[in-house]
Write a protein that holds these residues in place. Structure first.
Motif, mmCIF file in Angstrom:
data_model
loop_
_atom_site.group_PDB
_atom_site.id
_atom_site.type_symbol
_atom_site.label_atom_id
_atom_site.label_comp_id
_atom_site.label_asym_id
_atom_site.label_seq_id
_atom_site.Cartn_x
_atom_site.Cartn_y
_atom_site.Cartn_z
ATOM 1 N N PHE A 92 0.823 -1.211 0.000
ATOM 2 C CA PHE A 92 0.000 0.000 0.000
ATOM 3 C C PHE A 92 0.858 1.262 0.000
ATOM 4 O O PHE A 92 1.891 1.328 0.676
ATOM 5 N N HIS A 93 0.405 2.270 -0.746
ATOM 6 C CA HIS A 93 1.041 3.588 -0.674
ATOM 7 C C HIS A 93 -0.019 4.672 -0.862
ATOM 8 O O HIS A 93 -0.856 4.582 -1.771
ATOM 9 N N TYR A 94 0.028 5.669 0.012
ATOM 10 C CA TYR A 94 -0.859 6.828 -0.109
ATOM 11 C C TYR A 94 -0.039 8.000 -0.643
ATOM 12 O O TYR A 94 0.973 8.379 -0.050
ATOM 13 N N ILE A 95 -0.464 8.558 -1.760
ATOM 14 C CA ILE A 95 0.232 9.712 -2.339
ATOM 15 C C ILE A 95 -0.245 10.982 -1.637
ATOM 16 O O ILE A 95 -1.403 11.387 -1.777
ATOM 17 N N GLN A 96 0.639 11.546 -0.829
ATOM 18 C CA GLN A 96 0.308 12.797 -0.150
ATOM 19 C C GLN A 96 0.196 13.923 -1.166
ATOM 20 O O GLN A 96 0.880 13.917 -2.201
ATOM 21 N N PHE A 97 -0.660 14.900 -0.866
ATOM 22 C CA PHE A 97 -0.749 16.043 -1.773
ATOM 23 C C PHE A 97 0.582 16.785 -1.749
ATOM 24 O O PHE A 97 1.160 16.992 -0.681
ATOM 25 N N PRO A 98 1.108 17.173 -2.905
ATOM 26 C CA PRO A 98 2.444 17.789 -2.960
ATOM 27 C C PRO A 98 2.528 19.070 -2.142
ATOM 28 O O PRO A 98 1.612 19.894 -2.168
ATOM 29 N N ASP A 99 3.640 19.226 -1.416
ATOM 30 C CA ASP A 99 3.888 20.515 -0.766
ATOM 31 C C ASP A 99 4.410 21.499 -1.816
ATOM 32 O O ASP A 99 4.561 21.148 -3.000
ATOM 33 N N THR A 100 4.698 22.715 -1.398
ATOM 34 C CA THR A 100 5.074 23.762 -2.357
ATOM 35 C C THR A 100 6.330 23.402 -3.142
ATOM 36 O O THR A 100 6.399 23.615 -4.362
ATOM 37 N N ASP A 101 7.326 22.848 -2.457
ATOM 38 C CA ASP A 101 8.581 22.523 -3.143
ATOM 39 C C ASP A 101 8.381 21.456 -4.210
ATOM 40 O O ASP A 101 8.899 21.575 -5.334
ATOM 41 N N VAL A 102 7.636 20.409 -3.864
ATOM 42 C CA VAL A 102 7.365 19.347 -4.846
ATOM 43 C C VAL A 102 6.503 19.881 -5.980
ATOM 44 O O VAL A 102 6.722 19.563 -7.154
ATOM 45 N N MET A 103 5.533 20.735 -5.632
ATOM 46 C CA MET A 103 4.663 21.295 -6.661
ATOM 47 C C MET A 103 5.459 22.147 -7.651
ATOM 48 O O MET A 103 5.189 22.136 -8.858
ATOM 49 N N ARG A 104 6.447 22.863 -7.162
ATOM 50 C CA ARG A 104 7.299 23.656 -8.071
ATOM 51 C C ARG A 104 8.017 22.747 -9.065
ATOM 52 O O ARG A 104 8.144 23.079 -10.248
ATOM 53 N N LYS A 105 8.487 21.604 -8.589
ATOM 54 C CA LYS A 105 9.157 20.654 -9.482
ATOM 55 C C LYS A 105 8.184 20.106 -10.515
ATOM 56 O O LYS A 105 8.527 19.935 -11.694
ATOM 57 N N ILE A 106 6.960 19.816 -10.076
ATOM 58 C CA ILE A 106 5.942 19.304 -10.994
ATOM 59 C C ILE A 106 5.614 20.352 -12.055
ATOM 60 O O ILE A 106 5.515 20.043 -13.251
ATOM 61 N N VAL A 107 5.467 21.596 -11.620
ATOM 62 C CA VAL A 107 5.152 22.684 -12.558
ATOM 63 C C VAL A 107 6.286 22.858 -13.564
ATOM 64 O O VAL A 107 6.050 23.065 -14.762
ATOM 65 N N GLU A 108 7.515 22.744 -13.101
ATOM 66 C CA GLU A 108 8.667 22.928 -13.987
ATOM 67 C C GLU A 108 8.689 21.869 -15.084
ATOM 68 O O GLU A 108 9.107 22.149 -16.220
#
Length: 279
Positions: A174-190
């Motif tokens: 099992f794995h629960y994907i936590q909602f991205p924090d700001t730093d991870v979200m910046r990487k996703i946006v990039e």
């Protein structure tokens, strides 16, 4: 075979550990998380990273476990027999292979995505226990046993709409994907919008997380929705200055990409009205 993420998918360390643990244990990987957090895309990227084919089984409320194995079309066979069609002599002509069958007989290892398993009837997961455990099933109409040539990498997603049976959970990693924090979200946006101006991104993400944290919100905007919103902001060539709110409205620019029901829109309109009244 180790999953390390791809150029098109930002995988956190705990997610890569979960994928590789499931592969090592030869267990299905059950992935939960908010809608829009990349659960389905994960399967695509695992297949891409490992260089293996992918099969997708998208579950609906009417889907039965048997459909993943095979379906026998008795009606067509009866019709053909009435018409004197010689193919009725071979029952295999009326067996439609399901996604599990395709995965089992694939000449090489594949990734099998069972998407949104919680949409189906509560008995659906239990009906697949033996097949996912033993990697084989029996076809009663033809008398054959279908065995997996190579155990597929099974990734199962759930939006947590209903509880899954304990017996099924015991067989999964099992794995629960936590909602991205700001730093991870910046990487996703990039990844999706490379080169976006830092001040625009900072202002946009500040507003995005303020919306998500607003008490009383019926549907929080997801990762996919903030990416759509940023795409619109870039298409309109808006700047960080353009995003500043003057107090007349608590709604962000192009809010239709983020807020998806009238209750949430009215919530922010009421907040703006209350803010004006306190001045």
């Amino acid at each position: 075979m180790k999953f390390t993420g791809t150029d098109a998918y930002v995988a956190t360390d705990d997610l890569t550990v979960a994928v590789n643990a499931a592969v090592t244990l030869q267990r299905p990987l059950l992935v939960k998380g908010e809608p829009g957090t990349g659960k389905t895309e994960l399967a695509h990227q695992v297949a891409k990273s490992l260089g293996v084919p992918m099969l997708e089984w998208h579950i609906k409320s009417t889907t039965k476990a048997q459909q993943g194995l095979y379906e026998y079309d008795a009606v067509s066979r009866l019709r053909d027999s009435q018409l004197g069609d010689p193919k009725v002599n071979d029952v295999a002509n009326y067996i439609k292979k399901g996604k599990l069958w395709e995965a089992f007989e694939a000449p090489e290892r594949v990734v099998l995505l069972i998407d949104e398993i919680d949409k189906a009837d509560i008995e659906f997961p239990n009906d697949l226990l033996q097949e996912l455990d033993k990697m084989e099933f029996f076809v009663y109409e033809t008398g054959q046993t279908v065995k997996a040539a190579q155990r597929p990498i099974v990734i199962i997603t759930s939006n947590n709409e209903k509880e899954l049976p304990d017996a099924f959970l015991r067989r999964c990693f099992f794995h629960y994907i936590q909602f991205p924090d700001t730093d991870v979200m910046r990487k996703i946006v990039e990844v999706h919008h490379p080169g976006i101006k830092s001040d625009l991104l900072t202002t946009a993400l500040t507003q995005f997380y303020e919306i998500r944290d607003q008490a009383g919100l019926k549907k929080k905007p997801s990762t996919s929705e903030v990416l759509d919103w940023l795409k619109l902001l870039l298409a309109e060539d808006l700047t960080a200055e353009d995003l500043k709110r003057d107090g007349a409205s608590a709604l962000p620019r192009l809010h239709g990409a983020l807020l998806k029901n009238e209750q949430d829109v009215h919530l922010f309109e009421r907040l703006a009205f209350m803010a004006r009244g306190q001045r």
